[in-house]
Design a protein around this motif. Structure first.
Motif, PDB file in Angstrom:
ATOM      1  N   VAL A 165      -4.420 -27.514 -46.516  1.00  0.00           N
ATOM      2  CA  VAL A 165      -3.696 -27.951 -45.325  1.00  0.00           C
ATOM      3  C   VAL A 165      -4.582 -28.826 -44.445  1.00  0.00           C
ATOM      4  CG1 VAL A 165      -2.462 -27.195 -43.256  1.00  0.00           C
ATOM      5  CG2 VAL A 165      -2.224 -25.904 -45.388  1.00  0.00           C
ATOM      6  N   ARG A 166      -5.808 -28.397 -44.246  1.00  0.00           N
ATOM      7  CA  ARG A 166      -6.725 -29.173 -43.404  1.00  0.00           C
ATOM      8  C   ARG A 166      -7.657 -30.067 -44.216  1.00  0.00           C
ATOM      9  NH1 ARG A 166      -7.953 -28.713 -38.201  1.00  0.00           N
ATOM     10  NH2 ARG A 166      -6.165 -27.966 -37.016  1.00  0.00           N
ATOM     11  N   HIS A 167      -7.526 -30.015 -45.533  1.00  0.00           N
ATOM     12  CA  HIS A 167      -8.208 -30.942 -46.436  1.00  0.00           C
ATOM     13  C   HIS A 167      -9.722 -30.951 -46.253  1.00  0.00           C
ATOM     14  CE1 HIS A 167      -4.159 -32.184 -47.229  1.00  0.00           C
ATOM     15  NE2 HIS A 167      -3.989 -32.587 -45.985  1.00  0.00           N
ATOM     16  N   ARG A 168     -10.296 -29.740 -46.077  1.00  0.00           N
ATOM     17  CA  ARG A 168     -11.753 -29.612 -46.084  1.00  0.00           C
ATOM     18  C   ARG A 168     -12.165 -29.429 -47.544  1.00  0.00           C
ATOM     19  NH1 ARG A 168     -13.353 -29.776 -40.421  1.00  0.00           N
ATOM     20  NH2 ARG A 168     -15.275 -28.782 -41.069  1.00  0.00           N
ATOM     21  N   SER A 169     -12.958 -30.338 -48.058  1.00  0.00           N
ATOM     22  CA  SER A 169     -13.206 -30.402 -49.508  1.00  0.00           C
ATOM     23  C   SER A 169     -14.298 -29.438 -49.963  1.00  0.00           C
ATOM     24  CB  SER A 169     -13.572 -31.831 -49.914  1.00  0.00           C
ATOM     25  OG  SER A 169     -14.715 -32.263 -49.195  1.00  0.00           O
ATOM     26  N   VAL A 170     -14.282 -28.214 -49.450  1.00  0.00           N
ATOM     27  CA  VAL A 170     -15.218 -27.177 -49.894  1.00  0.00           C
ATOM     28  C   VAL A 170     -14.462 -25.856 -50.011  1.00  0.00           C
ATOM     29  CG1 VAL A 170     -17.329 -28.192 -48.974  1.00  0.00           C
ATOM     30  CG2 VAL A 170     -15.938 -26.760 -47.499  1.00  0.00           C
ATOM     31  N   LEU A 171     -14.906 -25.026 -50.945  1.00  0.00           N
ATOM     32  CA  LEU A 171     -14.347 -23.684 -51.107  1.00  0.00           C
ATOM     33  C   LEU A 171     -15.402 -22.684 -50.660  1.00  0.00           C
ATOM     34  CD1 LEU A 171     -12.607 -24.037 -54.588  1.00  0.00           C
ATOM     35  CD2 LEU A 171     -11.450 -23.568 -52.425  1.00  0.00           C
ATOM     36  N   LYS A 172     -15.544 -22.537 -49.349  1.00  0.00           N
ATOM     37  CA  LYS A 172     -16.566 -21.651 -48.800  1.00  0.00           C
ATOM     38  C   LYS A 172     -15.955 -20.718 -47.760  1.00  0.00           C
ATOM     39  CE  LYS A 172     -20.565 -24.784 -49.145  1.00  0.00           C
ATOM     40  NZ  LYS A 172     -21.481 -23.928 -49.887  1.00  0.00           N
ATOM     41  N   LEU A 178     -14.698 -21.258 -39.315  1.00  0.00           N
ATOM     42  CA  LEU A 178     -14.941 -22.219 -38.236  1.00  0.00           C
ATOM     43  C   LEU A 178     -14.276 -21.827 -36.912  1.00  0.00           C
ATOM     44  CD1 LEU A 178     -14.744 -25.658 -40.064  1.00  0.00           C
ATOM     45  CD2 LEU A 178     -16.596 -24.938 -38.581  1.00  0.00           C
ATOM     46  N   PRO A 179     -13.019 -21.383 -36.916  1.00  0.00           N
ATOM     47  CA  PRO A 179     -12.375 -21.076 -35.640  1.00  0.00           C
ATOM     48  C   PRO A 179     -13.005 -19.934 -34.862  1.00  0.00           C
ATOM     49  CG  PRO A 179     -10.739 -21.389 -37.354  1.00  0.00           C
ATOM     50  CD  PRO A 179     -12.062 -21.314 -38.031  1.00  0.00           C
ATOM     51  N   VAL A 180     -13.696 -19.017 -35.539  1.00  0.00           N
ATOM     52  CA  VAL A 180     -14.274 -17.874 -34.818  1.00  0.00           C
ATOM     53  C   VAL A 180     -15.787 -17.980 -34.651  1.00  0.00           C
ATOM     54  CG1 VAL A 180     -12.453 -16.233 -35.390  1.00  0.00           C
ATOM     55  CG2 VAL A 180     -14.335 -16.553 -36.975  1.00  0.00           C
ATOM     56  N   LEU A 181     -16.457 -18.697 -35.554  1.00  0.00           N
ATOM     57  CA  LEU A 181     -17.915 -18.835 -35.451  1.00  0.00           C
ATOM     58  C   LEU A 181     -18.329 -20.068 -34.659  1.00  0.00           C
ATOM     59  CD1 LEU A 181     -19.220 -17.907 -39.035  1.00  0.00           C
ATOM     60  CD2 LEU A 181     -19.113 -16.456 -37.001  1.00  0.00           C
ATOM     61  N   GLY A 182     -17.491 -21.100 -34.644  1.00  0.00           N
ATOM     62  CA  GLY A 182     -17.901 -22.382 -34.089  1.00  0.00           C
ATOM     63  C   GLY A 182     -18.614 -23.196 -35.152  1.00  0.00           C
ATOM     64  N   GLU A 183     -18.577 -24.507 -35.020  1.00  0.00           N
ATOM     65  CA  GLU A 183     -19.141 -25.382 -36.047  1.00  0.00           C
ATOM     66  C   GLU A 183     -20.641 -25.189 -36.205  1.00  0.00           C
ATOM     67  OE1 GLU A 183     -18.689 -29.975 -37.584  1.00  0.00           O
ATOM     68  OE2 GLU A 183     -18.243 -29.489 -35.505  1.00  0.00           O
ATOM     69  N   ARG A 184     -21.351 -24.986 -35.111  1.00  0.00           N
ATOM     70  CA  ARG A 184     -22.812 -24.856 -35.179  1.00  0.00           C
ATOM     71  C   ARG A 184     -23.208 -23.647 -36.019  1.00  0.00           C
ATOM     72  NH1 ARG A 184     -26.632 -22.343 -31.834  1.00  0.00           N
ATOM     73  NH2 ARG A 184     -24.984 -21.777 -30.370  1.00  0.00           N
ATOM     74  N   HIS A 185     -22.535 -22.517 -35.822  1.00  0.00           N
ATOM     75  CA  HIS A 185     -22.885 -21.304 -36.570  1.00  0.00           C
ATOM     76  C   HIS A 185     -22.299 -21.333 -37.985  1.00  0.00           C
ATOM     77  CE1 HIS A 185     -24.797 -19.359 -33.196  1.00  0.00           C
ATOM     78  NE2 HIS A 185     -23.726 -19.555 -32.437  1.00  0.00           N
ATOM     79  N   ALA A 186     -21.060 -21.837 -38.128  1.00  0.00           N
ATOM     80  CA  ALA A 186     -20.429 -21.866 -39.450  1.00  0.00           C
ATOM     81  C   ALA A 186     -21.191 -22.769 -40.412  1.00  0.00           C
ATOM     82  CB  ALA A 186     -18.979 -22.326 -39.334  1.00  0.00           C
ATOM     83  N   VAL A 441     -18.705 -22.643 -54.716  1.00  0.00           N
ATOM     84  CA  VAL A 441     -19.277 -22.169 -53.452  1.00  0.00           C
ATOM     85  C   VAL A 441     -20.614 -22.826 -53.145  1.00  0.00           C
ATOM     86  CG1 VAL A 441     -20.221 -20.132 -52.283  1.00  0.00           C
ATOM     87  CG2 VAL A 441     -18.042 -19.977 -53.479  1.00  0.00           C
ATOM     88  N   VAL A 442     -21.415 -23.116 -54.175  1.00  0.00           N
ATOM     89  CA  VAL A 442     -22.749 -23.672 -53.928  1.00  0.00           C
ATOM     90  C   VAL A 442     -22.745 -25.198 -53.902  1.00  0.00           C
ATOM     91  CG1 VAL A 442     -23.888 -21.654 -54.926  1.00  0.00           C
ATOM     92  CG2 VAL A 442     -23.404 -23.639 -56.377  1.00  0.00           C
ATOM     93  N   GLN A 443     -21.546 -25.812 -53.904  1.00  0.00           N
ATOM     94  CA  GLN A 443     -21.459 -27.255 -53.734  1.00  0.00           C
ATOM     95  C   GLN A 443     -21.014 -27.593 -52.320  1.00  0.00           C
ATOM     96  OE1 GLN A 443     -20.209 -28.707 -58.257  1.00  0.00           O
ATOM     97  NE2 GLN A 443     -19.452 -29.848 -56.490  1.00  0.00           N
ATOM     98  N   ARG A 444     -21.548 -28.685 -51.794  1.00  0.00           N
ATOM     99  CA  ARG A 444     -21.169 -29.128 -50.455  1.00  0.00           C
ATOM    100  C   ARG A 444     -19.781 -29.749 -50.445  1.00  0.00           C
ATOM    101  NH1 ARG A 444     -25.662 -29.381 -47.089  1.00  0.00           N
ATOM    102  NH2 ARG A 444     -27.669 -29.290 -48.164  1.00  0.00           N
ATOM    103  N   LYS A 445     -19.381 -30.351 -51.559  1.00  0.00           N
ATOM    104  CA  LYS A 445     -18.110 -31.046 -51.626  1.00  0.00           C
ATOM    105  C   LYS A 445     -17.577 -30.974 -53.045  1.00  0.00           C
ATOM    106  CE  LYS A 445     -15.956 -35.542 -50.622  1.00  0.00           C
ATOM    107  NZ  LYS A 445     -16.184 -36.939 -50.175  1.00  0.00           N
ATOM    108  N   ILE A 446     -16.243 -30.813 -53.169  1.00  0.00           N
ATOM    109  CA  ILE A 446     -15.595 -30.770 -54.478  1.00  0.00           C
ATOM    110  C   ILE A 446     -14.515 -31.845 -54.497  1.00  0.00           C
ATOM    111  CG2 ILE A 446     -14.282 -29.365 -56.109  1.00  0.00           C
ATOM    112  CD1 ILE A 446     -15.446 -26.915 -54.633  1.00  0.00           C
ATOM    113  N   VAL A 447     -14.657 -32.790 -55.396  1.00  0.00           N
ATOM    114  CA  VAL A 447     -13.672 -33.860 -55.498  1.00  0.00           C
ATOM    115  C   VAL A 447     -12.494 -33.393 -56.351  1.00  0.00           C
ATOM    116  CG1 VAL A 447     -13.254 -36.229 -56.200  1.00  0.00           C
ATOM    117  CG2 VAL A 447     -15.468 -35.594 -55.222  1.00  0.00           C
TER     118      VAL A 447
END
Length: 542
Positions: A165-172, A178-186, A441-447
């Motif tokens: 839905v939000r098209h974040r290209s990682v499975l982590k 993100l919504p509860v930790l904040g970007e800096r901590h997540a 999980v150990v990849q930063r991005k999955i195409v």
């Protein structure tokens, strides 16, 4: 030669952190097996005795949360673009999620779990009585039923949402927080630490399940071909399974995992149908329906029973919920990362409600059939006097008892052959799914899919630890260690639920979507503080 961006694609802190944690736990168990086993036993006792109520709350809470999501507006959100059809057909989707979720463990426990409950039943029922038998055929369905699959779905929901839905290209998991930790901590050390814990749970759970499957397959090979029952044979079994799921993981999701899961599903249906027809059909049908009714009518009681007065004077303490229900919920939580992430990955094009209801229905149905057919056939042999399963279980091994049950069926060689092949394929389908998700999980991005060498690496990493521990007899210790190490995931599970509701509610109120019956959310980056370019450090404006 690897492409220049390979190093950039690998999330090194998660990759090496998970390996480091794995070695930090495994090496002491190998070097100091007795001391390690003693320490882990103490830790397990502490977790089960002092945190047991939290695990029971997890199981009950997961079931309630999934009902809430499924029947709310959130359940109508589609995982993908408008007019996008499901990536996999319903049958293949059901086969993959079922095979990934249970593995060869269902063949082991589905056949013999009743015997443990019949000898030491719940609710202070007298052992080896008709009432004990009624609970014995019901409790396995409960432990492998809707609440177990609800625990699996806790990480699946937010990860699927962020990915499709939000098209974040990682499975982590960290990305879903993100919504509860904040970007800096997540995206910082907190997020890395959570991802490493989840990877450790996958490796520990996967390794011990491989270790459980090895003696089962070894026993089948012994019955069929006279193969010796020893560690060498079990290691050969593990290497064969590793080669199968390594090749499947290397082939990818559609060419490997999907095909293997479909084969697995049809073989399982053939075996169960054969046993149901040639076995005591009426008995299995009657006890199966009675067990389902008993679970449904006692679900709340079973989900919350913890024996609060068990440790007090003049109160009998069976320790049943600690030994079984709490241990199972902790085990499902340790497995939730791999199964949940895999369910998320294969659910593209489906509504959230469809993913929830389908996972719980197909998962529970598949597990229940094994208990209702293989398990009830075993208890029939015991109660009718045709085979003393309990004596074999108590004087020999559980695997010997399982194959003694199978040996009472017509076409014995055929049944044991199908059962053994199924155990191999179940093991392969589960672990090619886990290796696929580990690589993701150990990849930063999955195409499209995780890199092939990465998938293959984790396929072989999964087999190294059980082979080493089989030589030392430390598999049970590692299983307990993975559950103890997964205790912090109790907090993470709660945060994942909060995160899911928080981001979905915001999107429903602020993002464009088609209509209330067919919700396709379109995230508009310029107006949305919660995108890849935005900040999650504070709540979005109301």
């Amino acid at each position: 030669m690897k492409s220049p961006d390979v190093d950039h694609l690998i999330d090194k802190p998660t990759f090496f952190g998970a390996l480091g944690l794995l070695l930090a736990v495994t090496i002491p168990l190998i070097v100091f097996p007795e001391q390690g086993a003693a320490w882990v036993s103490v830790a397990r006792y502490f977790v089960v005795e002092n945190l047991g109520f939290l695990y029971l709350a997890l199981g009950a809470g997961a079931g309630i949360f999934m009902l809430f999501i499924a029947f709310s507006d959130i359940g109508r959100i589609s995982l993908g673009h408008p007019d996008e059809k499901p990536e996999f057909g319903t049958l293949s989707w059901a086969a993959m999620l079922f095979c990934a979720g249970i593995g060869a463990s269902i063949m082991y426990w589905g056949t013999i779990e009743w015997a443990y409950y019949y000898q030491a039943p719940p609710f202070h029922v007298e052992a080896r009585t008709p009432e004990a038998a009624r609970w014995a055929v019901a409790y396995g369905i409960f432990h492998w039923g809707p609440l177990a699959w609800s625990i699996y779905l806790i990480p699946a929901l937010p990860i699927a949402y962020f990915y499709y839905v939000r098209h974040r290209s990682v499975l982590k998991v960290s990305e879903a927080l993100l919504p509860v930790l904040g970007e800096r901590h997540a995206h910082g050390m907190t997020g890395k630490f959570i991802d490493v814990l989840f990877v450790f749970g996958m490796l520990g759970g996967g390794a011990t399940s491989l270790g459980l499957a090895a003696p089962l397959i070894n026993e089948g090979a012994h019955e069929l071909f006279g193969a010796p029952r020893n560690i060498v044979t079990q290691i050969v079994v593990l290497l064969v399974c590793t080669a199968i799921f390594g090749a499947s993981a290397y082939a990818g999701l559609k060419k490997g995992i999907q095909k293997l899961s479909n084969i697995n599903l049809w073989l399982a249906l053939i075996l169960l149908t054969f046993v149901f027809i040639v076995g005591p059909t009426v008995f299995m049908a009657n006890t199966g329906i009675d067990a389902l009714g008993r679970v449904l009518s006692n679900l709340v009681h079973m989900a919350t029973w913890i024996e609060p007065f068990g440790g007090l004077e003049n109160f009998e303490d069976s320790h049943f919920p600690q030994d079984w229900t709490i241990f199972y919920w902790a085990w499902w939580l340790a497995f939730a990362p791999s199964v949940g992430l895999f369910i998320a990955r294969i659910s593209r094009g489906r509504k959230i409600r469809e993913m929830i209801v389908g996972s719980i229905f197909f998962g529970t149905l598949g597990c229940s059939l094994f208990f209702m057919i293989l398990g009830n056939f075993g208890i029939y042999l015991q109660l009718s006097g045709q085979l003393d399963v309990l004596t074999i279980l108590n004087t020999e091994t559980p695997t010997a008892a399982i194959f003694a049950i199978l040996g009472e069926l017509p076409l014995r060689f055929f049944v044991i052959g199908i059962y053994t092949i199924l155990a191999v394929i179940f093991t392969a389908t589960t672990f090619d799914s886990i290796s696929y998700i580990l690589a993701a999980v150990v990849q930063r991005k999955i195409v499209h899919e995780p890199m092939r060498w990465n998938r293959l690496f984790w396929a072989f990493a999964l087999s190294f630890m059980p082979i080493a521990l089989l030589l030392l007899g430390g598999l049970e210790t590692l299983q307990t260690a993975s559950i103890v190490g997964g205790a912090p995931l109790l907090i993470v599970a709660l945060l994942l639920c909060i995160s899911m509701v928080k981001v979905a509610r915001y999107d429903l109120n602020n993002q464009p979507h088609v209509d209330r019956d067919d919700i396709h959310i379109e995230v508009i980056a310029e107006n949305d503080p919660w995108t890849a370019s935005g900040s999650w450090e504070s709540d979005p404006p109301k």
